[in-house]
Design a protein around this motif. Structure first.
Motif, PDB file in Angstrom:
ATOM      1  N   ARG A  17      -5.603  29.015 -49.024  1.00 40.24           N
ATOM      2  CA  ARG A  17      -6.046  30.419 -48.932  1.00 40.24           C
ATOM      3  C   ARG A  17      -6.028  30.904 -47.488  1.00 40.24           C
ATOM      4  O   ARG A  17      -5.652  32.042 -47.202  1.00 40.24           O
ATOM      5  CB  ARG A  17      -7.428  30.575 -49.562  1.00 40.24           C
ATOM      6  N   VAL A  18      -6.441  30.045 -46.566  1.00 43.55           N
ATOM      7  CA  VAL A  18      -6.443  30.434 -45.153  1.00 43.55           C
ATOM      8  C   VAL A  18      -5.018  30.629 -44.640  1.00 43.55           C
ATOM      9  O   VAL A  18      -4.747  31.559 -43.877  1.00 43.55           O
ATOM     10  CB  VAL A  18      -7.217  29.407 -44.287  1.00 43.55           C
ATOM     11  N   VAL A  19      -4.096  29.771 -45.077  1.00 50.34           N
ATOM     12  CA  VAL A  19      -2.692  29.934 -44.682  1.00 50.34           C
ATOM     13  C   VAL A  19      -2.194  31.306 -45.120  1.00 50.34           C
ATOM     14  O   VAL A  19      -1.572  32.037 -44.342  1.00 50.34           O
ATOM     15  CB  VAL A  19      -1.808  28.812 -45.287  1.00 50.34           C
ATOM     16  N   TYR A  20      -2.486  31.685 -46.362  1.00 50.01           N
ATOM     17  CA  TYR A  20      -2.053  32.992 -46.861  1.00 50.01           C
ATOM     18  C   TYR A  20      -2.737  34.134 -46.115  1.00 50.01           C
ATOM     19  O   TYR A  20      -2.099  35.133 -45.770  1.00 50.01           O
ATOM     20  CB  TYR A  20      -2.305  33.109 -48.370  1.00 50.01           C
ATOM     21  N   ASP A 101      -7.805  34.100 -35.187  1.00 49.68           N
ATOM     22  CA  ASP A 101      -9.011  33.391 -35.627  1.00 49.68           C
ATOM     23  C   ASP A 101      -8.727  32.525 -36.847  1.00 49.68           C
ATOM     24  O   ASP A 101      -9.200  31.385 -36.950  1.00 49.68           O
ATOM     25  CB  ASP A 101     -10.133  34.388 -35.948  1.00 49.68           C
ATOM     26  N   LEU A 102      -7.944  33.060 -37.779  1.00 49.52           N
ATOM     27  CA  LEU A 102      -7.607  32.310 -38.992  1.00 49.52           C
ATOM     28  C   LEU A 102      -6.668  31.148 -38.681  1.00 49.52           C
ATOM     29  O   LEU A 102      -6.743  30.099 -39.336  1.00 49.52           O
ATOM     30  CB  LEU A 102      -6.990  33.238 -40.044  1.00 49.52           C
ATOM     31  N   TRP A 103      -5.806  31.323 -37.697  1.00 49.41           N
ATOM     32  CA  TRP A 103      -4.939  30.206 -37.276  1.00 49.41           C
ATOM     33  C   TRP A 103      -5.799  29.019 -36.834  1.00 49.41           C
ATOM     34  O   TRP A 103      -5.527  27.876 -37.199  1.00 49.41           O
ATOM     35  CB  TRP A 103      -4.013  30.645 -36.138  1.00 49.41           C
ATOM     36  N   HIS A 104      -6.840  29.319 -36.068  1.00 46.48           N
ATOM     37  CA  HIS A 104      -7.726  28.272 -35.579  1.00 46.48           C
ATOM     38  C   HIS A 104      -8.412  27.547 -36.743  1.00 46.48           C
ATOM     39  O   HIS A 104      -8.475  26.310 -36.777  1.00 46.48           O
ATOM     40  CB  HIS A 104      -8.755  28.888 -34.621  1.00 46.48           C
ATOM     41  N   ILE A 105      -8.895  28.308 -37.710  1.00 45.77           N
ATOM     42  CA  ILE A 105      -9.533  27.713 -38.890  1.00 45.77           C
ATOM     43  C   ILE A 105      -8.508  26.914 -39.694  1.00 45.77           C
ATOM     44  O   ILE A 105      -8.800  25.816 -40.187  1.00 45.77           O
ATOM     45  CB  ILE A 105     -10.161  28.812 -39.779  1.00 45.77           C
ATOM     46  N   LYS A 157       6.491  35.960 -49.448  1.00 45.22           N
ATOM     47  CA  LYS A 157       7.930  35.727 -49.288  1.00 45.22           C
ATOM     48  C   LYS A 157       8.198  34.833 -48.073  1.00 45.22           C
ATOM     49  O   LYS A 157       9.017  33.919 -48.123  1.00 45.22           O
ATOM     50  CB  LYS A 157       8.642  37.069 -49.132  1.00 45.22           C
ATOM     51  N   ALA A 158       7.491  35.106 -46.986  1.00 48.14           N
ATOM     52  CA  ALA A 158       7.677  34.315 -45.762  1.00 48.14           C
ATOM     53  C   ALA A 158       7.302  32.853 -45.981  1.00 48.14           C
ATOM     54  O   ALA A 158       7.992  31.952 -45.505  1.00 48.14           O
ATOM     55  CB  ALA A 158       6.843  34.905 -44.628  1.00 48.14           C
ATOM     56  N   LEU A 159       6.225  32.615 -46.712  1.00 51.53           N
ATOM     57  CA  LEU A 159       5.753  31.248 -46.915  1.00 51.53           C
ATOM     58  C   LEU A 159       6.551  30.501 -47.986  1.00 51.53           C
ATOM     59  O   LEU A 159       6.861  29.323 -47.818  1.00 51.53           O
ATOM     60  CB  LEU A 159       4.263  31.255 -47.293  1.00 51.53           C
ATOM     61  N   MET A 165       5.922  28.186 -42.612  1.00 52.78           N
ATOM     62  CA  MET A 165       4.876  27.253 -42.171  1.00 52.78           C
ATOM     63  C   MET A 165       5.329  25.797 -42.200  1.00 52.78           C
ATOM     64  O   MET A 165       4.549  24.894 -41.961  1.00 52.78           O
ATOM     65  CB  MET A 165       3.651  27.388 -43.086  1.00 52.78           C
ATOM     66  N   THR A 166       6.580  25.550 -42.585  1.00 51.61           N
ATOM     67  CA  THR A 166       7.008  24.165 -42.743  1.00 51.61           C
ATOM     68  C   THR A 166       8.185  23.847 -41.817  1.00 51.61           C
ATOM     69  O   THR A 166       8.971  24.730 -41.485  1.00 51.61           O
ATOM     70  CB  THR A 166       7.426  23.874 -44.196  1.00 51.61           C
TER      71      THR A 166
END
Length: 197
Positions: A17-20, A101-105, A157-159, A165-166
């Protein structure tokens, strides 16, 4: 079933969820940047047309020039009022801040999953870290700007399609110094096997 399995499942779900959320806030910022750029260009074009209309009124066709100048300057006034009432630059900054901030989490969740898998940390410590992350995440979400469905679709679409992210092992190897590359290690082990055969 290992007592760690339900905890790992929950942490993995939170990580997803955080990745999204992170990617959606990035896409929201991108959308607003593009909108702001288009508005700025449109403002310049409308200002040029308004000026040309009034110059035409002064040096040539008075009625046509005044009509063009009045109509286009009215549209420009509406556009300027819109940009004054909705500060797109501020929205861009809010979404970028939330994304950072979400990247850090996100990275903390990734570390937590890694530590869970390694089995070196106690379940109590893992659960304490998980609970602390949920509190941090709540603080970020409660202060974050709302995202749009368009940004979510772009993030999806990006993910999923572009796998933003991979990375493959080869891609990561290209970013690392030679001594830290997995491919180099595999190549060295393979050459040792051939030499000993």
């Amino acid at each position: 079933m290992d007592s760690r399995d339900p905890i790992e499942s929950q942490v993995r779900d939170c990580y997803g969820r955080v990745v999204y959320s992170h990617k959606t806030h990035e896409k929201c910022a991108d959308i607003f940047v593009k909108r702001l750029e288009r508005i700025k260009v449109f403002q310049i074009v409308l200002s040029s047309i308004t000026t040309a209309g009034f110059l035409t009124a002064i040096f040539g066709e008075e009625e046509i020039g005044i009509m063009v100048g009045v109509v286009v300057s009215t549209v420009l006034l509406g556009l300027n009022t819109y940009t004054k009432n909705s500060d797109l630059g501020e929205l861009v900054q809010k979404h970028r801040r939330a994304a950072v901030d979400l990247w850090h989490i996100r990275e903390k969740y990734l570390s937590l999953i890694t530590d869970l898998r390694s089995g070196r940390e106690s379940l109590d410590n893992i659960m304490a870290r998980r609970d602390a992350l949920l509190k941090e995440l709540y603080g970020i979400y409660s202060g974050a700007q709302s995202t749009t469905s368009r940004a979510y679709k772009k993030a999806q679409k990006a993910l999923q399609k572009y796998e933003e992210m991979t990375f493959s092992d080869d891609e990561i190897d290209q970013m690392l110094p030679r001594d830290l590359r997995r491919g180099t290690k595999r190549d060295m082990e393979s050459s040792r096997v051939h030499e000993s055969a």
